[in-house]
Scaffold this motif. Structure first.
Motif, mmCIF file in Angstrom:
data_model
loop_
_atom_site.group_PDB
_atom_site.id
_atom_site.type_symbol
_atom_site.label_atom_id
_atom_site.label_comp_id
_atom_site.label_asym_id
_atom_site.label_seq_id
_atom_site.Cartn_x
_atom_site.Cartn_y
_atom_site.Cartn_z
ATOM 1 N N ASP A 141 -10.201 -1.126 5.746
ATOM 2 C CA ASP A 141 -9.512 0.077 5.265
ATOM 3 C C ASP A 141 -8.240 -0.305 4.514
ATOM 4 N N TYR A 142 -7.555 -1.341 5.000
ATOM 5 C CA TYR A 142 -6.361 -1.817 4.291
ATOM 6 C C TYR A 142 -6.734 -2.297 2.885
ATOM 7 N N GLN A 160 -10.207 -1.623 10.446
ATOM 8 C CA GLN A 160 -8.862 -1.310 9.945
ATOM 9 C C GLN A 160 -8.464 -2.267 8.822
ATOM 10 N N GLN A 202 -9.147 -1.293 1.033
ATOM 11 C CA GLN A 202 -9.411 -0.117 0.208
ATOM 12 C C GLN A 202 -8.110 0.513 -0.288
ATOM 13 N N GLN A 203 -7.128 0.622 0.594
ATOM 14 C CA GLN A 203 -5.833 1.166 0.194
ATOM 15 C C GLN A 203 -5.144 0.257 -0.813
ATOM 16 N N VAL A 243 0.824 -1.211 0.000
ATOM 17 C CA VAL A 243 0.000 0.000 0.000
ATOM 18 C C VAL A 243 0.860 1.263 0.000
ATOM 19 N N LYS A 244 2.141 1.098 -0.237
ATOM 20 C CA LYS A 244 3.018 2.261 -0.322
ATOM 21 C C LYS A 244 2.800 3.000 -1.640
ATOM 22 N N PRO A 245 2.967 4.316 -1.654
ATOM 23 C CA PRO A 245 2.818 5.078 -2.902
ATOM 24 C C PRO A 245 3.778 4.574 -3.975
ATOM 25 N N LYS A 249 -6.594 0.460 -4.349
ATOM 26 C CA LYS A 249 -6.240 1.706 -5.027
ATOM 27 C C LYS A 249 -4.900 1.567 -5.747
ATOM 28 N N ASN A 250 -4.060 0.641 -5.261
ATOM 29 C CA ASN A 250 -2.760 0.384 -5.896
ATOM 30 C C ASN A 250 -2.818 -0.717 -6.945
#
Length: 334
Positions: free
Chosen positions: A185-186, A182, A188-189, A145-147, A192-193
Motif C-alpha cells: 500500500d505504501y 501495508q 501505491q501511495q 507520500v505526503k500531499p 501516485k506522487n
C-alpha cells in the motif's frame, strides 16, 4: 608446371593477409600486433568512475596494448543489447538478474560470481536526494507520500536502479514493523506522487537537476557524483535502506585481458577510484565510515528471498506488484 609469383603480387598478398589479421583482432585478446580492444557494456551511473579506471588499467602490465570501447545505458536495455548481439567482453550491470539473463543465453558463465567479491564490483545504498537546504524537510520514507511532494524515480521495468529503489521503499516499511500488505500500500501511495519515470537512474538525475520534482530516490553515489559536478542538491540517508551490490562479469567469448580488467576493477587502486566517486568499496578497509556511515536499519535483497523471488513477485511485466501499480497509473511495463 612451376610458376613464380611476381614480387608485386606477393607483396599484395602479404598486405591483404595483414589487414585480415588486424581486422580479426578487434575484440577479445588481440591480433598479430598484440593489441586488444575490450568492449565494456555498463549501466549508466559508473561512467565517471570507469573513465578514470580504464586509463589506470591501461598503464598496468596487464593493460599494456589494451584499448576500450565502452557503452553506457540503463541496465535492462544493456542486457537486452548484449543478448541481441552487441559486442561485449565485460558486462558491468546494475543488478544480478541482468547478469542472470546473460547466463541463461550462455553469454556469461554460470560461475561468474565465483570470485573473492562474489562477482560484486561496487556497493551503495538508496538515498533521498533533495533540493539544496532541503526545503520540503524530507527526513525519511514517510515524507515521500505526503500531499504535494513530487517524487522522481526511474521506471522499474527498464532501470535496475529503480528496482533497488522499489525494494528499498518496500523493505523500509517491513523494517518499521508493517505487514507486507501495508508495505505494498505504501508503494501505491509513493508512485501516485512520482511525477517522472525516466528509463535510467542517470536520466532521472538529469531530470531532477533540471528542476523537476522535490525528491529523487537514487543511489548514494549518484547524489555524490552530482555534488562533485557542482549540482546544488543535498541527500538524506534514511534509517531504513537497502544495501546495493552491483555485479561485473566477463562474457564467454572474452579472453584473459578481460578477466584481468575485472580483477583490476576489484583491486585497491580501482576501488579507491570508485570510493572517490561515491561508491562504498567491496574492500571493507577502504570504506570511510565518516563519509559512508552505516544506516541503522540497513538490509539487503536476501531479506525478500533473493533476486529470483523478488523479480517474480515485484517485477514480472505481466503480473506482479509493480505491474499492477503501474497499470493503475497508466504506465507501461514493457
Amino acid at each position: 608446371m612451376n610458376r613464380t609469383i611476381p614480387a608485386a603480387a606477393l607483396t599484395l598478398v602479404v598486405l591483404s593477409l595483414g589487414l585480415v589479421l588486424a581486422a580479426c583482432g578487434g575484440s577479445g585478446d588481440g591480433g598479430s600486433s598484440g593489441s586488444t580492444r575490450l568492449d565494456l557494456v555498463a549501466y549508466s551511473t559508473p561512467k565517471e568512475a570507469y573513465e578514470q579506471i580504464i586509463p589506470a588499467f591501461e598503464k598496468t602490465a596487464d593493460g599494456k596494448g589494451v584499448t576500450f570501447s565502452p557503452s553506457y545505458g540503463n541496465s535492462g536495455d544493456q542486457a537486452r543489447a548484449v543478448i541481441s548481439g552487441l559486442p561485449t567482453d565485460i558486462a558491468a550491470l546494475s543488478l544480478e538478474p541482468d547478469i542472470t539473463k546473460l547466463v541463461k543465453e550462455s553469454l556469461v558463465r554460470a560461475d561468474w560470481n565465483a570470485t573473492p567479491t562474489k562477482g560484486i564490483v561496487t556497493r551503495s545504498v538508496v538515498v533521498l536526494a533533495v533540493r539544496s537546504g532541503n526545503p520540503k524537510h524530507i527526513k525519511g520514507w514517510a515524507d515521500l507520500v505526503k500531499p504535494g511532494v513530487e517524487v522522481l524515480t526511474p521506471n522499474p521495468f527498464t532501470s535496475g536502479g529503480a528496482r533497488w529503489n522499489v525494494m528499498a521503499a518496500y523493505g523500509a516499511q517491513i523494517q518499521q514493523g508493517k505487514t507486507e500488505a501495508q508495505a505494498v500500500d505504501y508503494l501505491q501511495q509513493l508512485f501516485k506522487n512520482v511525477v517522472v519515470q525516466d528509463k535510467s537512474a542517470r536520466e532521472a538525475l538529469q531530470s531532477f537537476t533540471g528542476g523537476k520534482g522535490d525528491v529523487l530516490i537514487s543511489y548514494e553515489n549518484e547524489a555524490i557524483t552530482a555534488q562533485q559536478k557542482g549540482e546544488k542538491l543535498d541527500y538524506v540517508i534514511p534509517d531504513e535502506t537497502i544495501l546495493i551490490e552491483n555485479p561485473i562479469a566477463t562474457t564467454t567469448q572474452a579472453g584473459v585481458k578481460a578477466k584481468a580488467f575485472v580483477d583490476y576493477a576489484t583491486s585497491v587502486p580501482a576501488q579507491k577510484i570508485f570510493a572517490a566517486k561515491g561508491y562504498r568499496s567491496v574492500i571493507d578497509a577502504l570504506v570511510d565510515k565518516k563519509t559512508y556511515p552505516d544506516p541503522p536499519k540497513e538490509f539487503d535483497i536476501t531479506k525478500f528471498g533473493g533476486w529470483d523471488a523478488v523479480m517474480k513477485k515485484f517485477f514480472d511485466p505481466k503480473d506482479s506488484v509493480m505491474q499492477r501499480i503501474e497499470k493503475g497509473l497508466g504506465v507501461g511495463t514493457s
